[in-house]
Design an enzyme around this catalytic site. Sequence first.
Site, PDB file in Angstrom:
ATOM      1  N   CYS A  54       0.832  -1.190   0.000  1.00 40.85           N
ATOM      2  CA  CYS A  54       0.000   0.000   0.000  1.00 40.85           C
ATOM      3  C   CYS A  54       0.868   1.243   0.000  1.00 40.85           C
ATOM      4  O   CYS A  54       2.098   1.175  -0.007  1.00 40.85           O
ATOM      5  CB  CYS A  54      -0.895   0.004   1.242  1.00 40.85           C
ATOM      6  SG  CYS A  54      -1.802  -1.540   1.486  1.00 40.85           S
ATOM      7  N   VAL A  72      -4.354  -7.610  -0.721  1.00 39.10           N
ATOM      8  CA  VAL A  72      -3.632  -8.875  -0.767  1.00 39.10           C
ATOM      9  C   VAL A  72      -4.245  -9.888   0.199  1.00 39.10           C
ATOM     10  O   VAL A  72      -4.387 -11.060  -0.124  1.00 39.10           O
ATOM     11  CB  VAL A  72      -2.139  -8.658  -0.447  1.00 39.10           C
ATOM     12  CG1 VAL A  72      -1.398  -9.990  -0.348  1.00 39.10           C
ATOM     13  CG2 VAL A  72      -1.487  -7.780  -1.518  1.00 39.10           C
ATOM     14  N   ARG A 109      -4.752   1.413  -0.852  1.00 40.22           N
ATOM     15  CA  ARG A 109      -4.652  -0.012  -0.602  1.00 40.22           C
ATOM     16  C   ARG A 109      -4.510  -0.851  -1.871  1.00 40.22           C
ATOM     17  O   ARG A 109      -5.241  -0.655  -2.846  1.00 40.22           O
ATOM     18  CB  ARG A 109      -5.895  -0.497   0.160  1.00 40.22           C
ATOM     19  CG  ARG A 109      -5.782  -1.945   0.629  1.00 40.22           C
ATOM     20  CD  ARG A 109      -7.017  -2.403   1.363  1.00 40.22           C
ATOM     21  NE  ARG A 109      -6.843  -3.752   1.903  1.00 40.22           N
ATOM     22  CZ  ARG A 109      -7.835  -4.543   2.263  1.00 40.22           C
ATOM     23  NH1 ARG A 109      -9.086  -4.129   2.153  1.00 40.22           N
ATOM     24  NH2 ARG A 109      -7.589  -5.758   2.728  1.00 40.22           N
ATOM     25  N   LEU A 110      -3.546  -1.762  -1.830  1.00 38.35           N
ATOM     26  CA  LEU A 110      -3.454  -2.863  -2.784  1.00 38.35           C
ATOM     27  C   LEU A 110      -3.898  -4.102  -2.027  1.00 38.35           C
ATOM     28  O   LEU A 110      -3.226  -4.551  -1.097  1.00 38.35           O
ATOM     29  CB  LEU A 110      -2.017  -3.025  -3.297  1.00 38.35           C
ATOM     30  CG  LEU A 110      -1.772  -4.173  -4.272  1.00 38.35           C
ATOM     31  CD1 LEU A 110      -2.495  -3.933  -5.590  1.00 38.35           C
ATOM     32  CD2 LEU A 110      -0.273  -4.360  -4.517  1.00 38.35           C
ATOM     33  N   ASP A 129      -3.636  -8.765   8.760  1.00 30.28           N
ATOM     34  CA  ASP A 129      -2.453  -8.532   9.581  1.00 30.28           C
ATOM     35  C   ASP A 129      -2.401  -7.095  10.084  1.00 30.28           C
ATOM     36  O   ASP A 129      -1.687  -6.791  11.040  1.00 30.28           O
ATOM     37  CB  ASP A 129      -1.178  -8.899   8.819  1.00 30.28           C
ATOM     38  CG  ASP A 129      -0.988  -8.097   7.539  1.00 30.28           C
ATOM     39  OD1 ASP A 129      -1.982  -7.579   7.002  1.00 30.28           O
ATOM     40  OD2 ASP A 129       0.161  -7.997   7.063  1.00 30.28           O
ATOM     41  N   ASN A 157       1.677  -0.100   5.669  1.00 35.20           N
ATOM     42  CA  ASN A 157       2.120  -0.631   4.388  1.00 35.20           C
ATOM     43  C   ASN A 157       3.012  -1.822   4.665  1.00 35.20           C
ATOM     44  O   ASN A 157       4.044  -1.675   5.329  1.00 35.20           O
ATOM     45  CB  ASN A 157       2.898   0.458   3.615  1.00 35.20           C
ATOM     46  CG  ASN A 157       3.666  -0.089   2.432  1.00 35.20           C
ATOM     47  OD1 ASN A 157       3.252  -1.050   1.805  1.00 35.20           O
ATOM     48  ND2 ASN A 157       4.788   0.532   2.120  1.00 35.20           N
TER      49      ASN A 157
END
Length: 609
Positions: A2, A53, A50-51, A102, A77
């Site tokens: 991120c 995952v 945000r990416l 997480d 991140n």
Amino acid sequence: MCGITGWLDWQRDLTEQGTLVEAMADTLKRRGPDAGGVWLAPRVGLAHRRLIVIDPNGGVQPMVRKLGERTYAITYNGELYNFRELRQELETRGHVFESRSDTEVLLRSYIEWGPACVEKFNGIFAFAIWDENEQTLFLGRDHLGVKPMFYAQRGSSFLFGSEIKALLANPLVKPELDQDGLTELLSMGVFRTPGHGVYRGVSELLPGHTLLVTRNGVRVTQYWKLESREHTADYATTVQQVRELLEDAVTRQLVSDVPISTMLSGGLDSSGVSAIAARAFREEGRQLDTYSLQFVDEDRDFKANPLHRDLDAPWAKKVADSSETNHHIILLDSPELLQDIYEPMRARDLPATGDIETSLYTLFKRMKPDVTVALSGESADEVFGGYPWYYVQEMRNVNTFPWMALGGGNIYDSMRGDVLARMNLAEYKAERYQQALSEVPRLAGESAEDARTREIFYLNITRFLSYMLDRKDRMSMAASLEVRVPFCDYRLVEYMWNVPWEMKFHGGVEKGLLRDAFSHVLPEDVVRRRKTAYPVTHNPNYINGVRAKVREIVEDSSSPIFDLYDREQVRKMAYYDGPVGSGFMSEKNYYDHIIQVDAWMREYKISLV
């Protein structure tokens, strides 16, 4: 992965600054294209791109949690590879989780253990946590600095971000270079001094460090460092320990809710990572996707040299076949590289190094439609001793950073005399070198030869590796792709730090120990293949293309680069038509450098102050 950013101000009400905080985050959209968020309190604004995952629905950020009357907010991140164990421990301590992410594990770890939480993390991370009741902002960065974090103080304000561009989106931070920043840029290049942000008043949070902001000021604390001690295990035991650490690191990093792959060049490092990952996939009835790059006409154009011994393609195919992966070759041509030539600079917010970064960005861009996460072999050379300056005597014994002794004179020859007169680049570089040596954790009783080897490892882990990780992070995140680096598992780095050179160089070959550690998963000839550096293009169409761009710069009266470089000297190189060398600072690399610095000064409107 991120992009994160934020703004703390002790005097103004930031609940009224949501638009500006969002604008800071928007500069990081390519790091996090899937979602974004802003959280505001009177003293602080946190933002996130945000990416996705892990845990698409539960991992939304900034994440806010309450414990009794206390409120905590995080923007984060990275990835915690031990988050499942930490979650179990936190649950035994009474924490009730609202997600599978997480992110929540990290936040609740801080709630439970405070700043000491970072000592429990195994992962790659950069994060900021605001404690509303205590009015404190806590920042942390992972052990090796895989994930970036920059910050700046301006009066009553403190600003931070994954990339400098997030800071520059706030009017408080301007694109200025003072004498110190200019000297750093010109003498150190992409091998930045750790902690140095180049831009005036911009700093980098060092790897293995945390930072606490209170009304009383800013306090930076180191929570992790290399420690020297005698290595007592025999060779067979050491190989087995390394093998177990690597297998654990790779398998931990295969956790993902989105498609995951590995980079596979056919070199020892990426081949070993890919082979372990492929085996784990086969045990689950899946097939691993692997990726490598090739250049159009590379069979015709390739010129062997000490850094590039042979082509990668046949070796990548051999490993893919032996590990039964679904291998993809990304074929790159000169027009595409020339089209993407400015993207690395935009990703780094600083001049890039040319086609070794452009090709990496373009590779990731081409991979992105099919995968979101990839594992890479980065840092094995730094940790296990893969570069020639570890064992070639004339390179070991230079009185500077070994990689900087490879060349670079052409660039200095082209600089304006009045610019050179204002700064002593050689003295600055020498000071940075001595500073690095002063940090080396010594081992009493070591021979002079062993002490020098330890110095070289320290220089590589803390200086050379920082550039390699910067390059991998910026190029991958510019393409919205997450890259994980198992060789940066801090447990492995700690262990290998004290393994004697005779073991690392087992068999009289670089990374001899690592070769033996991978011997159970790789074909014998791959295990014994000598190191070949990341590939570069030798296609004359690329060389002609960058030369043409430099000629355009020379003939443009508005080119800002000539505030630093002598136009006639650059013109001489631009209209050079002889054979192009393949050295560290060849004509091709010279052209790339001029193009990058000129474009950076133009696009970022750099002011020299």
